[in-house]
Design a protein around this motif. Structure first.
Motif, PDB file in Angstrom:
ATOM      1  N   ASP A 215      42.611  35.730  36.967  1.00 22.09           N
ATOM      2  CA  ASP A 215      44.019  35.336  37.041  1.00 22.09           C
ATOM      3  C   ASP A 215      44.895  36.253  36.180  1.00 22.09           C
ATOM      4  O   ASP A 215      46.005  36.595  36.535  1.00 22.09           O
ATOM      5  CB  ASP A 215      44.193  33.885  36.561  1.00 22.09           C
ATOM      6  N   GLY A 216      44.352  36.632  35.003  1.00 21.34           N
ATOM      7  CA  GLY A 216      45.150  37.438  34.076  1.00 21.34           C
ATOM      8  C   GLY A 216      45.179  38.915  34.408  1.00 21.34           C
ATOM      9  O   GLY A 216      45.790  39.703  33.692  1.00 21.34           O
ATOM     10  N   GLY A 217      44.501  39.332  35.446  1.00 23.09           N
ATOM     11  CA  GLY A 217      44.458  40.746  35.818  1.00 23.09           C
ATOM     12  C   GLY A 217      43.031  41.202  36.068  1.00 23.09           C
ATOM     13  O   GLY A 217      42.090  40.583  35.580  1.00 23.09           O
ATOM     14  N   ASP A 218      42.901  42.266  36.798  1.00 25.09           N
ATOM     15  CA  ASP A 218      41.564  42.768  37.126  1.00 25.09           C
ATOM     16  C   ASP A 218      41.049  43.669  36.003  1.00 25.09           C
ATOM     17  O   ASP A 218      41.819  44.278  35.269  1.00 25.09           O
ATOM     18  CB  ASP A 218      41.605  43.552  38.435  1.00 25.09           C
ATOM     19  N   LEU A 219      39.707  43.741  35.912  1.00 29.18           N
ATOM     20  CA  LEU A 219      39.053  44.569  34.891  1.00 29.18           C
ATOM     21  C   LEU A 219      37.919  45.346  35.540  1.00 29.18           C
ATOM     22  O   LEU A 219      37.324  44.885  36.515  1.00 29.18           O
ATOM     23  CB  LEU A 219      38.407  43.690  33.810  1.00 29.18           C
ATOM     24  N   THR A 220      37.629  46.494  34.949  1.00 30.71           N
ATOM     25  CA  THR A 220      36.440  47.223  35.373  1.00 30.71           C
ATOM     26  C   THR A 220      35.482  47.263  34.190  1.00 30.71           C
ATOM     27  O   THR A 220      35.911  47.522  33.061  1.00 30.71           O
ATOM     28  CB  THR A 220      36.806  48.661  35.791  1.00 30.71           C
ATOM     29  N   ALA A 221      34.209  46.977  34.418  1.00 28.55           N
ATOM     30  CA  ALA A 221      33.229  46.960  33.325  1.00 28.55           C
ATOM     31  C   ALA A 221      31.878  47.426  33.855  1.00 28.55           C
ATOM     32  O   ALA A 221      31.530  47.168  35.008  1.00 28.55           O
ATOM     33  CB  ALA A 221      33.104  45.551  32.753  1.00 28.55           C
TER      34      ALA A 221
END
Ligand SMILES: Cc1cc2nc3c(=O)[nH]c(=O)nc-3n(C[C@H](O)[C@H](O)[C@H](O)COP(=O)(O)OP(=O)(O)OC[C@H]3O[C@@H](n4cnc5c(N)ncnc54)[C@H](O)[C@@H]3O)c2cc1C
Length: 182
Positions: free
Chosen positions: A6-12
């Protein structure tokens, strides 16, 4: 890996899935292995504080302590409705809450009679042997999960968290901690 939140996409490159009872909703191979079980509690209004320490009664089916202001935190009585206290509904119900009221009055009469300020429920994650599961997420390299704290996460999570951190840093294998479900 791309994480959509919900707070934004991430790459990990590494991901640890720690949603406990909700794990089967994301990881279907844990369906039926990690089971959602409801726990209920109440908190009274503040008042005198005759009890010190943490109380674990009837093999942990009831548990309570008093906050510094005398508020009684009491949980349990799940055994009065074992078949009903399952699933994802995070709502208290009169049967178990009534049993908590009764337990308090019978076992600690000096604490009963004060108003109940709050009643609530939460979802625990049970496994057959009561121990948490840790493993690699199938078909998703770099992702591991831990779930099934079985109502004892406040103590088990210390060692589990340390192990998960070591796994995420590439210093330990998830399968070495405990049995793996694929
Ligand atoms: C009423 C009650 C009393 C308890 N009493 C005790 C006690 O006295 N002692 C003790 O040791 N333990 C107790 N427990 C158990 C303890 O709370 C748990 O073992 C512990 O919270 C587990 O920690 P966790 O981080 O694994 O999971 P949780 O604390 O359940 O956290 C999981 C999180 O994942 C989030 N989530 C779920 N799905 C998603 C998704 N798709 N995306 C993002 N986030 C998601 C949830 O919102 C939640 O915040 C109690 C539990 C309950 C319900």
């Amino acid at each position: 890996m791309r994480l959509v939140a919900d707070g934004g996409d991430l790459t990990a490159s590494r991901v640890v899935v720690t949603v406990n009872a909700y794990a089967p909703q994301l990881l279907p191979h844990l369906d039926g292995v990690v089971r959602p079980v409801r726990g209920q509690m109440l908190a009274t209004a503040p008042g005198p504080r005759p009890l010190t320490g943490v109380w674990y009664i009837d093999d942990g089916f009831q548990y309570l302590r008093q906050l510094p202001d005398g508020t009684v935190l009491l949980g349990g009585c799940r055994q009065t409705a074992l078949d009903e206290e399952v699933g994802y509904r995070e709502e208290p119900n009169p049967k178990v809450q009534g049993a908590l009221d009764h337990f308090l009055a019978q076992t600690f009469p000096e604490l009963s009679g004060r108003p109940v300020a709050r009643r609530w429920a939460g979802i625990m994650a049970f496994t057959d042997d009561g121990l948490p599961l840790v493993g690699a997420v199938p078909e998703l390299p770099g992702a591991i999960y831990a779930a099934g704290l079985s109502g004892h996460g406040l103590s088990l999570a210390f060692v589990l968290g340390r192990h998960l951190a070591a796994c995420a840093a590439g210093e330990a294998e998830p399968s070495l901690f405990h049995r793996v479900v694929r």
